[in-house]
Design a protein around this motif. Structure first.
Motif, PDB file in Angstrom:
ATOM      1  N   THR A  40       0.826  -1.212   0.000  1.00  0.00           N
ATOM      2  CA  THR A  40       0.000   0.000   0.000  1.00  0.00           C
ATOM      3  C   THR A  40       0.858   1.260   0.000  1.00  0.00           C
ATOM      4  O   THR A  40       0.638   2.164  -0.823  1.00  0.00           O
ATOM      5  CB  THR A  40      -0.953   0.007   1.211  1.00  0.00           C
ATOM      6  N   LYS A  41       1.832   1.358   0.905  1.00  0.00           N
ATOM      7  CA  LYS A  41       2.664   2.562   0.988  1.00  0.00           C
ATOM      8  C   LYS A  41       3.490   2.762  -0.274  1.00  0.00           C
ATOM      9  O   LYS A  41       3.679   3.892  -0.729  1.00  0.00           O
ATOM     10  CB  LYS A  41       3.579   2.501   2.213  1.00  0.00           C
ATOM     11  N   ALA A  42       3.991   1.680  -0.837  1.00  0.00           N
ATOM     12  CA  ALA A  42       4.756   1.797  -2.080  1.00  0.00           C
ATOM     13  C   ALA A  42       3.880   2.351  -3.201  1.00  0.00           C
ATOM     14  O   ALA A  42       4.310   3.227  -3.959  1.00  0.00           O
ATOM     15  CB  ALA A  42       5.335   0.443  -2.470  1.00  0.00           C
ATOM     16  N   ALA A  43       2.664   1.854  -3.282  1.00  0.00           N
ATOM     17  CA  ALA A  43       1.753   2.328  -4.327  1.00  0.00           C
ATOM     18  C   ALA A  43       1.370   3.790  -4.118  1.00  0.00           C
ATOM     19  O   ALA A  43       1.248   4.554  -5.079  1.00  0.00           O
ATOM     20  CB  ALA A  43       0.497   1.450  -4.353  1.00  0.00           C
ATOM     21  N   GLU A  44       1.195   4.195  -2.867  1.00  0.00           N
ATOM     22  CA  GLU A  44       0.799   5.577  -2.560  1.00  0.00           C
ATOM     23  C   GLU A  44       1.938   6.568  -2.733  1.00  0.00           C
ATOM     24  O   GLU A  44       1.734   7.678  -3.207  1.00  0.00           O
ATOM     25  CB  GLU A  44       0.268   5.658  -1.127  1.00  0.00           C
ATOM     26  N   THR A  45       3.147   6.187  -2.326  1.00  0.00           N
ATOM     27  CA  THR A  45       4.266   7.131  -2.314  1.00  0.00           C
ATOM     28  C   THR A  45       5.166   7.040  -3.531  1.00  0.00           C
ATOM     29  O   THR A  45       5.933   7.967  -3.797  1.00  0.00           O
ATOM     30  CB  THR A  45       5.142   6.897  -1.072  1.00  0.00           C
ATOM     31  N   ASP A  46       5.123   5.929  -4.249  1.00  0.00           N
ATOM     32  CA  ASP A  46       6.006   5.693  -5.397  1.00  0.00           C
ATOM     33  C   ASP A  46       7.478   5.719  -4.967  1.00  0.00           C
ATOM     34  O   ASP A  46       8.356   6.105  -5.729  1.00  0.00           O
ATOM     35  CB  ASP A  46       5.740   6.710  -6.510  1.00  0.00           C
ATOM     36  N   GLU A  47       7.748   5.280  -3.723  1.00  0.00           N
ATOM     37  CA  GLU A  47       9.111   5.274  -3.180  1.00  0.00           C
ATOM     38  C   GLU A  47       9.630   3.849  -3.073  1.00  0.00           C
ATOM     39  O   GLU A  47       8.970   2.974  -2.499  1.00  0.00           O
ATOM     40  CB  GLU A  47       9.138   5.926  -1.803  1.00  0.00           C
ATOM     41  N   LEU A  48      10.840   3.648  -3.595  1.00  0.00           N
ATOM     42  CA  LEU A  48      11.468   2.329  -3.583  1.00  0.00           C
ATOM     43  C   LEU A  48      11.643   1.774  -2.171  1.00  0.00           C
ATOM     44  O   LEU A  48      11.473   0.577  -1.944  1.00  0.00           O
ATOM     45  CB  LEU A  48      12.832   2.397  -4.298  1.00  0.00           C
ATOM     46  N   LYS A  49      11.921   2.640  -1.213  1.00  0.00           N
ATOM     47  CA  LYS A  49      12.156   2.179   0.152  1.00  0.00           C
ATOM     48  C   LYS A  49      10.899   1.583   0.796  1.00  0.00           C
ATOM     49  O   LYS A  49      10.992   0.935   1.831  1.00  0.00           O
ATOM     50  CB  LYS A  49      12.723   3.310   1.022  1.00  0.00           C
ATOM     51  N   GLN A  50       9.752   1.789   0.191  1.00  0.00           N
ATOM     52  CA  GLN A  50       8.500   1.265   0.734  1.00  0.00           C
ATOM     53  C   GLN A  50       8.151  -0.126   0.197  1.00  0.00           C
ATOM     54  O   GLN A  50       7.096  -0.664   0.506  1.00  0.00           O
ATOM     55  CB  GLN A  50       7.350   2.232   0.435  1.00  0.00           C
ATOM     56  N   THR A  51       9.045  -0.697  -0.586  1.00  0.00           N
ATOM     57  CA  THR A  51       8.785  -2.004  -1.175  1.00  0.00           C
ATOM     58  C   THR A  51      10.016  -2.895  -1.026  1.00  0.00           C
ATOM     59  O   THR A  51      11.052  -2.465  -0.516  1.00  0.00           O
ATOM     60  CB  THR A  51       8.380  -1.870  -2.661  1.00  0.00           C
ATOM     61  N   LEU A  52       9.892  -4.102  -1.478  1.00  0.00           N
ATOM     62  CA  LEU A  52      11.021  -5.030  -1.515  1.00  0.00           C
ATOM     63  C   LEU A  52      11.720  -4.832  -2.850  1.00  0.00           C
ATOM     64  O   LEU A  52      11.109  -5.007  -3.906  1.00  0.00           O
ATOM     65  CB  LEU A  52      10.500  -6.466  -1.372  1.00  0.00           C
ATOM     66  N   HIS A  53      12.967  -4.466  -2.809  1.00  0.00           N
ATOM     67  CA  HIS A  53      13.752  -4.184  -4.020  1.00  0.00           C
ATOM     68  C   HIS A  53      14.036  -5.508  -4.725  1.00  0.00           C
ATOM     69  O   HIS A  53      14.820  -6.315  -4.241  1.00  0.00           O
ATOM     70  CB  HIS A  53      15.052  -3.487  -3.606  1.00  0.00           C
ATOM     71  N   TYR A  54      13.390  -5.748  -5.858  1.00  0.00           N
ATOM     72  CA  TYR A  54      13.530  -7.050  -6.505  1.00  0.00           C
ATOM     73  C   TYR A  54      14.922  -7.280  -7.080  1.00  0.00           C
ATOM     74  O   TYR A  54      15.347  -8.424  -7.229  1.00  0.00           O
ATOM     75  CB  TYR A  54      12.439  -7.323  -7.542  1.00  0.00           C
TER      76      TYR A  54
END
Length: 119
Positions: A40-54
């Motif tokens: 959710t946070k990654a989708a809202e903020t468009d920030e890499l740090k909010q997701t798992l870096h593939y």
């Protein structure tokens, strides 16, 4: 958790197997990883740090497959899963390690082991 990141078909040369020639000569392994986490946070903020870096996920798995030899691909898959689950944001991970050149004297397409770890 319904959100997930999936990495499939990561090809890495490794030296895993119970036979001496498998450790000596090595072979290509293929890894698939699915990680469940709230995106959710990654989708809202468009920030890499909010997701798992593939990309980092791929490097981690490649380092394990290409590193220390194990007898069993179950051990390889378990090691990858354990390392991925160190990220506290994950609720689960599923790791499949394929050994398409397994030393089986019959015609086959693939041999694979899948492990799942969850909180």
């Amino acid at each position: 958790m319904a959100d997930r990141i999936t990495l499939t078909g990561l090809r890495v040369f490794g030296r895993h197997g119970v036979f001496e020639h498998e450790k000596r000569d090595g072979q290509e392994f293929v890894v698939d990883i699915t990680a469940w986490l709230d995106l959710t946070k990654a989708a809202e903020t468009d920030e890499l740090k909010q997701t798992l870096h593939y990309g980092e996920l791929a490097e981690l798995a490649a380092g394990i497959v290409g590193g220390e030899p194990y007898d069993l691909i179950e051990s390889v898959a378990g090691k990858i899963a354990g390392e991925v689950m160190r990220d506290e944001r994950l609720s689960a991970v599923e790791v499949t390690v394929h050994k398409p050149s397994a030393p089986i004297p019959l015609t086959f397409d693939d041999v694979a082991v899948t492990v799942r770890r969850e909180r």
